[in-house]
Scaffold this motif. Structure first.
Motif, mmCIF file in Angstrom:
data_model
loop_
_atom_site.group_PDB
_atom_site.id
_atom_site.type_symbol
_atom_site.label_atom_id
_atom_site.label_comp_id
_atom_site.label_asym_id
_atom_site.label_seq_id
_atom_site.Cartn_x
_atom_site.Cartn_y
_atom_site.Cartn_z
ATOM 1 N N PHE A 70 14.956 3.794 5.251
ATOM 2 C CA PHE A 70 13.953 4.463 6.533
ATOM 3 C C PHE A 70 13.056 3.090 6.437
ATOM 4 N N PHE A 71 12.249 2.676 5.724
ATOM 5 C CA PHE A 71 10.774 1.953 5.597
ATOM 6 C C PHE A 71 11.518 0.501 5.599
ATOM 7 N N HIS A 72 12.449 -0.322 5.371
ATOM 8 C CA HIS A 72 13.461 -1.263 5.426
ATOM 9 C C HIS A 72 13.530 -1.087 6.985
ATOM 10 N N GLN A 73 14.249 -0.574 7.384
ATOM 11 C CA GLN A 73 14.355 -0.104 8.930
ATOM 12 C C GLN A 73 13.910 -0.294 9.929
ATOM 13 N N SER A 74 12.586 0.845 10.020
ATOM 14 C CA SER A 74 11.591 0.549 10.620
ATOM 15 C C SER A 74 10.294 -0.528 10.445
ATOM 16 N N SER A 75 10.147 -1.117 11.047
ATOM 17 C CA SER A 75 8.906 -2.205 10.851
ATOM 18 C C SER A 75 7.467 -1.828 11.349
ATOM 19 N N SER A 76 7.492 -1.112 12.736
ATOM 20 C CA SER A 76 6.689 0.211 12.550
ATOM 21 C C SER A 76 5.511 0.506 11.936
ATOM 22 N N VAL A 77 6.849 1.235 11.146
ATOM 23 C CA VAL A 77 5.809 2.356 9.921
ATOM 24 C C VAL A 77 6.156 1.045 8.818
ATOM 25 N N ASN A 78 6.381 0.753 8.102
ATOM 26 C CA ASN A 78 6.954 -0.060 7.148
ATOM 27 C C ASN A 78 5.072 -1.258 7.280
ATOM 28 N N ASP A 79 4.764 -1.374 8.694
ATOM 29 C CA ASP A 79 3.042 -1.890 9.102
ATOM 30 C C ASP A 79 1.996 -0.580 8.966
ATOM 31 N N LEU A 80 2.743 0.795 9.302
ATOM 32 C CA LEU A 80 1.521 1.583 8.872
ATOM 33 C C LEU A 80 1.289 1.754 7.640
ATOM 34 N N LEU A 81 2.373 1.476 6.692
ATOM 35 C CA LEU A 81 2.198 1.179 5.074
ATOM 36 C C LEU A 81 1.152 0.353 4.735
ATOM 37 N N MET A 82 1.623 -1.178 5.516
ATOM 38 C CA MET A 82 0.160 -1.721 5.158
ATOM 39 C C MET A 82 -1.081 -1.621 5.065
ATOM 40 N N ILE A 83 -0.849 -0.978 6.723
ATOM 41 C CA ILE A 83 -2.527 -0.268 6.761
ATOM 42 C C ILE A 83 -3.356 0.460 5.475
ATOM 43 N N LYS A 84 -2.065 1.250 5.380
ATOM 44 C CA LYS A 84 -2.797 2.639 4.697
ATOM 45 C C LYS A 84 -3.128 2.042 3.223
ATOM 46 N N GLN A 85 -2.156 0.913 2.790
ATOM 47 C CA GLN A 85 -2.699 0.108 1.369
ATOM 48 C C GLN A 85 -3.803 -0.077 1.870
ATOM 49 N N LYS A 86 -4.192 -0.733 2.662
ATOM 50 C CA LYS A 86 -5.719 -1.107 2.851
ATOM 51 C C LYS A 86 -6.563 -0.235 2.942
ATOM 52 N N ASP A 87 -6.203 1.082 3.730
ATOM 53 C CA ASP A 87 -7.736 1.737 4.292
ATOM 54 C C ASP A 87 -8.090 2.176 2.522
ATOM 55 N N PRO A 88 -9.261 2.418 2.883
ATOM 56 C CA PRO A 88 -10.796 2.836 1.298
ATOM 57 C C PRO A 88 -10.089 4.617 0.496
ATOM 58 N N SER A 89 -10.127 5.045 1.825
ATOM 59 C CA SER A 89 -9.763 6.220 2.097
ATOM 60 C C SER A 89 -8.393 6.977 1.153
ATOM 61 N N HIS A 90 -7.416 5.948 0.839
ATOM 62 C CA HIS A 90 -5.917 5.647 0.098
ATOM 63 C C HIS A 90 -5.943 4.985 -0.338
ATOM 64 N N CYS A 91 -6.645 3.719 -0.638
ATOM 65 C CA CYS A 91 -6.064 2.885 -1.687
ATOM 66 C C CYS A 91 -7.157 3.167 -3.057
ATOM 67 N N ARG A 92 -6.262 3.136 -4.092
ATOM 68 C CA ARG A 92 -6.531 3.542 -5.650
ATOM 69 C C ARG A 92 -6.372 1.891 -6.013
ATOM 70 N N ASN A 93 -6.220 1.585 -5.936
ATOM 71 C CA ASN A 93 -5.993 0.197 -6.822
ATOM 72 C C ASN A 93 -5.142 -1.095 -6.298
ATOM 73 N N GLN A 94 -6.485 -1.702 -5.753
ATOM 74 C CA GLN A 94 -6.516 -3.383 -4.912
ATOM 75 C C GLN A 94 -4.851 -4.417 -5.031
ATOM 76 N N ASN A 95 -4.377 -3.682 -6.422
ATOM 77 C CA ASN A 95 -2.807 -4.563 -6.625
ATOM 78 C C ASN A 95 -2.127 -3.656 -5.729
ATOM 79 N N ASP A 96 -2.225 -2.165 -5.299
ATOM 80 C CA ASP A 96 -1.301 -1.866 -4.853
ATOM 81 C C ASP A 96 -0.882 -2.598 -3.421
#
Length: 657
Positions: A301-327
């Protein structure tokens, strides 16, 4: 240009002469021109008599045929003094002073070295040969070295043919001098749906250096039957003059097994494939299969939907969700059913990204259907725990694969110890739940399943001085290992002499420098059918003279009364009872045998054969990725011979270029 002078020319001397219409590159046209056809019209090309050139100084006419040589000669001969000209001054430009650096010509040696580096670039990076005719590449080379001219495609082809022949001869020499050769074999299919077979060879040289080379990549006509494979293997060994095949490592496919059986060769089943089958079968449990299916649906699903995958990249950078900078920046990984390592990678990435995936599922910006799809495939707490435990179980298998698929070092002696290490990790513990117990139980059953090819692994472990005692095996396995070792030693034919370097020692010295420590008791060294005594330690090492040979039957009478089996058993026992010296701890396995070859000459010959056998067929499989770069969409018309040559040059470059 023939000179013409007519009455018309004389009558037109007073007529105006008009300059050459357009741009000219010669100064001659400063003194020559043309008459008009229509006196009242403009002086254009259409209104000028372009067929006849007229001298502005004397009115002499010449036929205009596009050549200014005779015009220059006319000025030199007739008007040189009147216009202050030197000979050919009309075609000369004002001399200028150039401050540009003169480009030195390359020496033959430098040019040959640069050509060789260019060939390495083309072959090593699997680049098209037409690159040498590319304008931008030539411009780049000129910036680097203005004195070097890039050879054309045909010249490169001729140079590669010569290099291929030179490399072929070097490989042939090593194969000819080898005591025994081990092979690996596998097949692959190009993007043009053409089937190829790749054969690699492995040997240990007289200097105890492991050498691996690709022999041939041959197009297969017809089906991949055992008969066709055996025929191609036989043609390859015959072409390279290989008379003794110690063993061939292949996968466990039925056609591969049949091909080796038809040739009556020894075969070792690829241990990498065996690990793959062990893991694949052990994961075939309903609870685990359900977990993997949910993971695959999420990844898809994440590979087929570019918008959802882009949102995943945003969540990784969000300080409220980011657990590790390597993620940050990590995308989900899809596994491949035939490669269990990818299943491990998929689970590891899903465990890492699950908090961010959950955040995406709860984000109000995504559509309702997307949110439902993600939430329905999120891991529950129990599934997350199961995934983490599976990763812990699978990690040792990944490490084992990396160890046994190495190519630059021997691997056969590591098979048994690697297997025992895996068995330690998958042993059933009291804290294991039912699912993990079932997975481990299947793994243990598959790992304990004995195959006929494991004799090579046992021999490899015995021939490693660190594991020769086989303390980690049961007595039955130890006895079996000793039996097959005795059989191997019995078949050894000591041809030639054991080379022992004669080292002179000063009288005051008590040890032999740069020589392995010898046992405290006398050691019998074999030389063909003769035996000689070497004292250890000694002030000098001497080759036994004819007097010693005359006394030989007395010196070794204690051993001569024994049977051949007893002699062999004594030799093996002496090797097993020997202690590894402190100076040996830094030596690699092959370096140890190089230093101790003269102590155990028969065992050394067995070690040279067995340790050269690869534990996996990965050497031939590594060709697949290279072949994909060579036979691509832009080079899909390469014929089979050129594919073979390019792969041969690339894969053997490090050792034989």
């Amino acid at each position: 240009m023939a000179e013409e002078k007519t009455q018309t020319d004389l009558n037109n001397n007073s007529q105006a002469v008009f300059p050459y219409p357009g741009k000219t590159s010669s100064n001659v046209w400063n003194h020559f021109g043309f008459h008009k056809l229509n006196i009242e019209g403009p002086a254009t090309r259409d209104n000028l008599d372009m067929a006849k050139v007229v001298c502005k100084l004397c009115g002499k006419g010449y036929a205009n045929k596009g050549n200014t040589t005779n015009l220059q000669a006319h000025l030199d001969a007739t008007h040189r003094q009147s216009i202050g000209m030197k000979k050919n001054l009309g075609m000369q430009k004002q001399p200028t002073i150039s401050f540009q650096r003169q480009i030195p010509k390359l020496s033959t040696e430098k040019r040959d070295k640069t050509d060789d580096s260019l060939l390495k670039l083309l072959v090593g990076k699997a680049l098209p040969l037409s690159l040498t005719e590319n304008h931008f590449f030539k411009e780049f080379v000129q910036e680097l070295n203005p004195g070097y001219t890039v050879p054309g495609k045909k010249a490169v082809m001729r140079a590669l043919e010569k290099k291929n022949e030179e490399m072929h001869n070097r490989v042939l020499t090593d194969l000819k001098n080898a005591q025994g050769v081990s092979l690996t074999h596998d097949g692959w299919t190009s993007m043009n749906t053409e089937s190829f077979d790749t054969v690699t060879a492995h040997l240990i040289s007289e200097d105890w250096e492991l050498k691996s080379m690709v022999l041939q990549t041959k197009k297969i006509e017809g089906q991949h039957t055992g008969e066709n494979i055996s025929k191609n293997l036989l043609e390859t060994t015959s072409a390279w003059g290989i008379t003794k095949v110690t063993s061939i490592t292949t996968d466990n496919a039925a056609n591969e097994q049949k091909a080796v059986k038809l040739l009556d060769w020894n075969r070792f089943g690829c241990y990498g494939h065996r690990i793959n089958l062990v893991v694949k079968k052990s994961l075939n449990i309903p609870e685990v299969s359900s977990l993997l299916k949910k993971g695959r649906r999420l990844v898809t699903f994440f590979h087929q939907s570019s918008s959802v995958n882009d949102l995943l990249m945003i969540k990784q950078k969000d300080p409220s969700h980011c657990r590790n900078q390597n993620d940050i920046g990590h995308k989900l990984i899809m596994d491949c059913v035939t490669r269990w390592n990818s299943t491990l990678s998929m689970l590891e990435r899903l465990i890492e990204q699950m908090p961010y995936i959950t955040a995406v599922a709860n984000d109000i910006s995504i559509s309702k259907s997307a949110g439902v799809t993600i939430k329905s495939n999120l891991f529950t707490f129990e599934e997350q725990t199961l995934a983490e435990k599976l990763v812990q179980i699978l990690e040792p298998f990944l490490k084992a694969t990396q160890i046994l698929c190495a190519q630059n070092n021997p691997t056969m002696h590591k098979v048994i110890t690697t297997k025992m290490k895996i068995m330690k990790f998958i042993s059933i513990a009291d804290s294991d739940d039912d699912i993990i117990r079932d997975v481990k139980r299947k793994m243990i059953d598959e790992m304990n399943a004995r195959t006929e090819t494991e004799d090579f692994a046992l021999l490899g472990a015995v021939l490693n001085p660190d594991t020769k005692g086989l303390q980690f095996l049961c007595q039955e396995e130890k006895d079996h290992a000793m039996e097959i070792l005795k059989e191997q030693v019995k078949n050894v034919n000591l041809s030639g002499k054991i080379k022992i370097e004669k080292i002179e020692i000063n009288e005051g010295e008590n040890t032999l420098p740069q020589l392995p420590s010898l046992p405290s008791e006398n050691v019998i060294i074999e030389n063909d059918s003769n035996k000689s005594i070497v004292e250890s330690p000694a002030k000098k090492m001497k080759i036994m003279c004819s007097d010693a040979k005359w006394l030989e039957d007395v010196i070794i009478i204690g051993e001569s009364q024994n049977t051949d089996d007893d002699i062999i058993e004594n030799k093996i026992q002496r090797y097993l009872d020997s202690q590894r010296q402190n100076t040996d701890t830094t030596l690699t396995l092959l370096e140890w045998w190089k230093c101790n070859e003269y102590l155990y000459p028969r065992l050394a010959k067995v070690a040279r054969n067995i340790l050269a056998v690869p534990a996996s067929s990965v050497p031939s499989e590594r060709v697949f990725s290279l072949a994909g770069n060579i036979v691509n969409k832009k080079r899909s018309r390469l014929n089979a011979d050129n594919i073979d040559k390019l792969i041969f040059l690339n894969m053997n470059m490090k050792m034989y270029w």
